[in-house]
Write an enzyme that holds these catalytic residues in place. Sequence first.
Site, PDB file in Angstrom:
ATOM      1  N   GLY A 122       0.828  -1.206   0.000  1.00 34.58           N
ATOM      2  CA  GLY A 122       0.000   0.000   0.000  1.00 34.58           C
ATOM      3  C   GLY A 122       0.862   1.255   0.000  1.00 34.58           C
ATOM      4  N   GLY A 190      24.694  -7.949  19.799  1.00 40.00           N
ATOM      5  CA  GLY A 190      23.580  -7.300  20.496  1.00 40.00           C
ATOM      6  C   GLY A 190      22.946  -8.252  21.496  1.00 40.00           C
ATOM      7  N   GLY A 192      20.453  -7.824  23.405  1.00 40.36           N
ATOM      8  CA  GLY A 192      19.163  -7.240  23.779  1.00 40.36           C
ATOM      9  C   GLY A 192      18.118  -8.339  23.832  1.00 40.36           C
ATOM     10  N   VAL A 193      16.880  -7.965  23.565  1.00 36.57           N
ATOM     11  CA  VAL A 193      15.777  -8.905  23.747  1.00 36.57           C
ATOM     12  C   VAL A 193      15.861 -10.072  22.765  1.00 36.57           C
ATOM     13  N   ILE A 194      16.080  -9.746  21.471  1.00 35.76           N
ATOM     14  CA  ILE A 194      16.141 -10.826  20.476  1.00 35.76           C
ATOM     15  C   ILE A 194      17.370 -11.701  20.711  1.00 35.76           C
ATOM     16  N   SER A 279      21.337  -8.640  15.999  1.00 37.78           N
ATOM     17  CA  SER A 279      20.102  -8.151  16.651  1.00 37.78           C
ATOM     18  C   SER A 279      20.461  -6.884  17.412  1.00 37.78           C
ATOM     19  N   ASP A 322       5.300   0.024  15.678  1.00 38.65           N
ATOM     20  CA  ASP A 322       6.756   0.146  15.557  1.00 38.65           C
ATOM     21  C   ASP A 322       7.186   1.295  14.654  1.00 38.65           C
ATOM     22  N   HIS A 454      -3.247 -20.023  47.116  1.00 40.33           N
ATOM     23  CA  HIS A 454      -2.089 -20.780  47.588  1.00 40.33           C
ATOM     24  C   HIS A 454      -2.163 -22.206  47.069  1.00 40.33           C
TER      25      HIS A 454
HETATM   26  P1  FAD Z   1       4.550  -5.220  12.250  1.00 44.69           P
HETATM   27  O1  FAD Z   1       4.185  -6.357  13.103  1.00 44.69           O
HETATM   28  O2  FAD Z   1       5.949  -5.102  11.771  1.00 44.69           O
HETATM   29  O3  FAD Z   1       3.558  -5.277  11.008  1.00 44.69           O
HETATM   30  C1  FAD Z   1       3.644  -4.405   9.956  1.00 44.69           C
HETATM   31  C2  FAD Z   1       2.996  -5.036   8.740  1.00 44.69           C
HETATM   32  O4  FAD Z   1       2.886  -4.058   7.719  1.00 44.69           O
HETATM   33  C3  FAD Z   1       3.813  -6.181   8.133  1.00 44.69           C
HETATM   34  O5  FAD Z   1       2.959  -7.249   7.805  1.00 44.69           O
HETATM   35  C4  FAD Z   1       4.390  -5.576   6.853  1.00 44.69           C
HETATM   36  O6  FAD Z   1       4.582  -6.528   5.828  1.00 44.69           O
HETATM   37  C5  FAD Z   1       3.276  -4.623   6.486  1.00 44.69           C
HETATM   38  N1  FAD Z   1       3.703  -3.528   5.622  1.00 44.69           N
HETATM   39  C6  FAD Z   1       4.780  -2.716   5.750  1.00 44.69           C
HETATM   40  N2  FAD Z   1       4.764  -1.770   4.778  1.00 44.69           N
HETATM   41  C7  FAD Z   1       3.653  -2.012   4.044  1.00 44.69           C
HETATM   42  C8  FAD Z   1       3.067  -1.378   2.922  1.00 44.69           C
HETATM   43  N3  FAD Z   1       3.611  -0.282   2.376  1.00 44.69           N
HETATM   44  N4  FAD Z   1       1.938  -1.898   2.403  1.00 44.69           N
HETATM   45  C9  FAD Z   1       1.352  -3.005   2.953  1.00 44.69           C
HETATM   46  N5  FAD Z   1       1.853  -3.618   4.010  1.00 44.69           N
HETATM   47  C10 FAD Z   1       2.983  -3.132   4.561  1.00 44.69           C
HETATM   48  N6  FAD Z   1       6.828  -7.832  20.947  1.00 44.69           N
HETATM   49  C11 FAD Z   1       6.170  -8.209  22.043  1.00 44.69           C
HETATM   50  O7  FAD Z   1       5.357  -7.433  22.567  1.00 44.69           O
HETATM   51  N7  FAD Z   1       6.352  -9.450  22.598  1.00 44.69           N
HETATM   52  C12 FAD Z   1       7.223 -10.331  22.071  1.00 44.69           C
HETATM   53  O8  FAD Z   1       7.360 -11.438  22.594  1.00 44.69           O
HETATM   54  C13 FAD Z   1       7.946  -9.965  20.923  1.00 44.69           C
HETATM   55  N8  FAD Z   1       8.816 -10.823  20.365  1.00 44.69           N
HETATM   56  C14 FAD Z   1       9.487 -10.446  19.244  1.00 44.69           C
HETATM   57  C15 FAD Z   1      10.413 -11.342  18.714  1.00 44.69           C
HETATM   58  C16 FAD Z   1      11.122 -10.993  17.594  1.00 44.69           C
HETATM   59  C17 FAD Z   1      12.114 -11.961  17.021  1.00 44.69           C
HETATM   60  C18 FAD Z   1      10.886  -9.733  16.966  1.00 44.69           C
HETATM   61  C19 FAD Z   1      11.616  -9.354  15.707  1.00 44.69           C
HETATM   62  C20 FAD Z   1       9.977  -8.846  17.486  1.00 44.69           C
HETATM   63  C21 FAD Z   1       9.274  -9.188  18.642  1.00 44.69           C
HETATM   64  N9  FAD Z   1       8.368  -8.319  19.241  1.00 44.69           N
HETATM   65  C22 FAD Z   1       7.719  -8.682  20.370  1.00 44.69           C
HETATM   66  C23 FAD Z   1       8.095  -6.990  18.665  1.00 44.69           C
HETATM   67  C24 FAD Z   1       6.791  -7.026  17.860  1.00 44.69           C
HETATM   68  O9  FAD Z   1       6.885  -8.024  16.872  1.00 44.69           O
HETATM   69  C25 FAD Z   1       6.525  -5.676  17.227  1.00 44.69           C
HETATM   70  O10 FAD Z   1       6.561  -4.666  18.206  1.00 44.69           O
HETATM   71  C26 FAD Z   1       5.160  -5.665  16.563  1.00 44.69           C
HETATM   72  O11 FAD Z   1       5.076  -6.650  15.570  1.00 44.69           O
HETATM   73  C27 FAD Z   1       4.868  -4.299  15.950  1.00 44.69           C
HETATM   74  O12 FAD Z   1       3.627  -4.330  15.354  1.00 44.69           O
HETATM   75  P2  FAD Z   1       3.258  -3.388  14.122  1.00 44.69           P
HETATM   76  O13 FAD Z   1       1.840  -3.682  13.801  1.00 44.69           O
HETATM   77  O14 FAD Z   1       3.638  -1.994  14.438  1.00 44.69           O
HETATM   78  O15 FAD Z   1       4.225  -3.820  12.941  1.00 44.69           O
HETATM   79  P1  NAI Z   2      17.300  -4.333  21.484  1.00 39.84           P
HETATM   80  O1  NAI Z   2      17.233  -2.869  21.448  1.00 39.84           O
HETATM   81  O2  NAI Z   2      16.519  -5.082  22.487  1.00 39.84           O
HETATM   82  O3  NAI Z   2      18.813  -4.789  21.682  1.00 39.84           O
HETATM   83  C1  NAI Z   2      19.813  -4.399  20.802  1.00 39.84           C
HETATM   84  C2  NAI Z   2      21.126  -4.497  21.545  1.00 39.84           C
HETATM   85  O4  NAI Z   2      22.163  -4.367  20.600  1.00 39.84           O
HETATM   86  C3  NAI Z   2      21.292  -3.387  22.574  1.00 39.84           C
HETATM   87  O5  NAI Z   2      21.664  -3.953  23.818  1.00 39.84           O
HETATM   88  C4  NAI Z   2      22.375  -2.516  21.977  1.00 39.84           C
HETATM   89  O6  NAI Z   2      23.187  -1.909  22.954  1.00 39.84           O
HETATM   90  C5  NAI Z   2      23.159  -3.528  21.157  1.00 39.84           C
HETATM   91  N1  NAI Z   2      23.899  -2.961  20.039  1.00 39.84           N
HETATM   92  C6  NAI Z   2      23.493  -1.993  19.171  1.00 39.84           C
HETATM   93  N2  NAI Z   2      24.469  -1.767  18.254  1.00 39.84           N
HETATM   94  C7  NAI Z   2      25.486  -2.614  18.540  1.00 39.84           C
HETATM   95  C8  NAI Z   2      26.756  -2.874  17.955  1.00 39.84           C
HETATM   96  N3  NAI Z   2      27.152  -2.220  16.862  1.00 39.84           N
HETATM   97  N4  NAI Z   2      27.545  -3.808  18.506  1.00 39.84           N
HETATM   98  C9  NAI Z   2      27.143  -4.494  19.600  1.00 39.84           C
HETATM   99  N5  NAI Z   2      25.954  -4.300  20.210  1.00 39.84           N
HETATM  100  C10 NAI Z   2      25.138  -3.372  19.677  1.00 39.84           C
HETATM  101  O7  NAI Z   2      16.957  -4.792  19.997  1.00 39.84           O
HETATM  102  P2  NAI Z   2      16.674  -6.227  19.382  1.00 39.84           P
HETATM  103  O8  NAI Z   2      17.118  -7.305  20.289  1.00 39.84           O
HETATM  104  O9  NAI Z   2      17.188  -6.169  17.999  1.00 39.84           O
HETATM  105  O10 NAI Z   2      15.113  -6.266  19.339  1.00 39.84           O
HETATM  106  C11 NAI Z   2      14.408  -5.218  18.695  1.00 39.84           C
HETATM  107  C12 NAI Z   2      13.145  -4.921  19.423  1.00 39.84           C
HETATM  108  O11 NAI Z   2      12.183  -5.937  19.185  1.00 39.84           O
HETATM  109  C13 NAI Z   2      13.277  -4.889  20.939  1.00 39.84           C
HETATM  110  O12 NAI Z   2      13.766  -3.651  21.397  1.00 39.84           O
HETATM  111  C14 NAI Z   2      11.873  -5.095  21.357  1.00 39.84           C
HETATM  112  O13 NAI Z   2      11.203  -3.871  21.298  1.00 39.84           O
HETATM  113  C15 NAI Z   2      11.338  -6.034  20.299  1.00 39.84           C
HETATM  114  N6  NAI Z   2      11.349  -7.397  20.830  1.00 39.84           N
HETATM  115  C16 NAI Z   2      10.563  -7.654  21.915  1.00 39.84           C
HETATM  116  C17 NAI Z   2      10.563  -8.907  22.470  1.00 39.84           C
HETATM  117  C18 NAI Z   2       9.742  -9.140  23.676  1.00 39.84           C
HETATM  118  O14 NAI Z   2       8.900  -8.306  23.996  1.00 39.84           O
HETATM  119  N7  NAI Z   2       9.919 -10.246  24.391  1.00 39.84           N
HETATM  120  C19 NAI Z   2      11.343 -10.011  21.918  1.00 39.84           C
HETATM  121  C20 NAI Z   2      12.164  -9.603  20.801  1.00 39.84           C
HETATM  122  C21 NAI Z   2      12.127  -8.349  20.278  1.00 39.84           C
END
Ligand code: FAD
Ligand code: NAI
Length: 475
Positions: A122, A190, A192-194, A279, A322, A454
């Site tokens: 879109g 990285g 972080g969370v991922i 990540s 996001d 409990h």
């Molecule tokens: P997205 O989920 O990224 O969805 C955006 C959608 O828009 C996608 O389908 C994309 O294809 C579509 N899109 C983009 N541009 C266009 C366009 N121009 N036209 C049509 N479609 C388009 N968050 C949590 O809260 N709990 C978790 O456990 C968690 N685990 C995660 C694990 C990983 C490995 C990763 C990478 C992220 C995780 N997150 C987690 C973060 C979470 O996935 C995102 O915060 C969330 O998906 C954001 O939602 P959104 O709707 O903003 O975007």
């Molecule tokens: P992140 O922000 O959690 O972690 C990235 C890490 O990489 C940070 O600790 C940062 O200091 C480090 N970093 C950045 N640049 C670097 C470099 N050049 N060299 C070494 N370290 C470096 O981001 P991540 O893990 O990529 O996840 C992205 C986002 O996705 C998260 O912030 C979170 O919002 C979402 N997510 C949420 C999850 C959950 O809710 N359980 C699970 C996975 C992702």
Amino acid sequence: MAKQFDVVVIGAGPGGYIAAIRAAQLGLSVACVDAWSNAAGKPAPGGTCTNVGCIPSKALLQSSEHYEQARLHLGDHGVVIQKVGLDLEKLVGRKDTVVKQNNEGILFLFKKNKVSFFHGQGSLVAKTDFGWAVKVAGPNEEDLEGRHVIVATGSSARALPGLPFDEEKILSNDGALRLKAVPKTLGIIGAGVIGLELGSVWRRLGAEVTLLEAMPDFLAAVDRDVAKEAQKALTKQGLVIHTGVRIGEIQATGKKVAIPYVDAAGKEQALSVDRLIVSIGRVPNTQGLGADTVGLKLDERGFVVVDDDCRSNLPNIWAVGDVVRGPMLAHKAEEEGVAVAETIAGQHGHVNFDTIPWVIYTAPEIAWVGKTEQALKSEGRDYKVGSFPFMANGRARALGDVTGFVKILADARTDEVLGVHIVGPMASELIAEAVAIMEFRGAAEDIARICHAHPTLSEAVKEAALAVDKRTLNL
Ligand code: FAD
Ligand code: NAI
């Protein structure tokens, strides 16, 4: 002739699909456009969360945890298993099935709520008399018009400069969720969370995992006590975590990936691994959205600029999830989607950023809401602390999982709960009580006076609240 809707949502991740459903519930006509396709080229709504994020990572975390339990811990319960094997294809296949069920669930919800779904890319085309023209590109081109447009295009993994993802050796979250074999050695840039979640998955399945983190402190945003406890537990399990490193020029030629880095002591080091996950955070998806064409304002990092109510600089164009400021979390995206849909329908949508919980699904799980102790200190706020270890909780002992604690921070004068930090079993579920209390601006004493079943892990939350007033009953 363009198809006209009250609301056109671009993106069907948790921000977009939830906004679409809520708007439809409120009687608006709604279209939702999403570009994601599955391996068969079919629509796969649900975004990053469903396809390569929350859902598949939690499926793999669960399966790998079962494997680890069977290999190392079930014996403690008297369950004798002679030989534990790993069928990685099945394990990853199960994850794919879970993803597919979620994709199908969203398509079902669209039908149920009469949301018109369009599969394709879109883009914003122009302002019209009706509202905004949106083009859908792809196999089935469409011209749409929305009185309102909600941009919910999400984010993608950020690559290191000069090191694009090939999803073979240099992996984003996408490739890291579908490896065909367990690598002997896995590097992660990285911690972080991922990095921690997917590092845990592959370590449990047999990889030697090394995480390289730029920040000097492990999980810098997390409460220090919790971060310390988590680092101790994860390191004990075998994750090798180096903080305070500076990464050099990574070479991915040949079979291995060579990662030169300078460690926290300033010494040059070299790591060689079979696979590397990068990540280091995520970037907003705004390319190809037509932001320039219509004058939608982006910030210097590409995020759509919005106000507190998710309004962009253009009338009736909103953005959630996001692709805008704030934590990149699925539930934050959902809350914003609901709030925007309600505001468009004339209600008063609102997101409370102070009570958005965070969870890291490692073992032990890490979960928190509100302020950390270091944040309260730097604000100069007077606070009280109460904490309670799972070691003293009967249910945790019965489960055989006593790592960690619950820590509650409350205002010294009013007793209002300011932050709750949990590291331990089922922290992801326990945090909900803390969020509810904080949403109602409740006090530690409120938690302490609530009857908790409990034996449950939630009694540790109650005991931590009692500890704020120095009157734990079981410690
Ligand atoms: P997205 O989920 O990224 O969805 C955006 C959608 O828009 C996608 O389908 C994309 O294809 C579509 N899109 C983009 N541009 C266009 C366009 N121009 N036209 C049509 N479609 C388009 N968050 C949590 O809260 N709990 C978790 O456990 C968690 N685990 C995660 C694990 C990983 C490995 C990763 C990478 C992220 C995780 N997150 C987690 C973060 C979470 O996935 C995102 O915060 C969330 O998906 C954001 O939602 P959104 O709707 O903003 O975007
Ligand atoms: P992140 O922000 O959690 O972690 C990235 C890490 O990489 C940070 O600790 C940062 O200091 C480090 N970093 C950045 N640049 C670097 C470099 N050049 N060299 C070494 N370290 C470096 O981001 P991540 O893990 O990529 O996840 C992205 C986002 O996705 C998260 O912030 C979170 O919002 C979402 N997510 C949420 C999850 C959950 O809710 N359980 C699970 C996975 C992702």
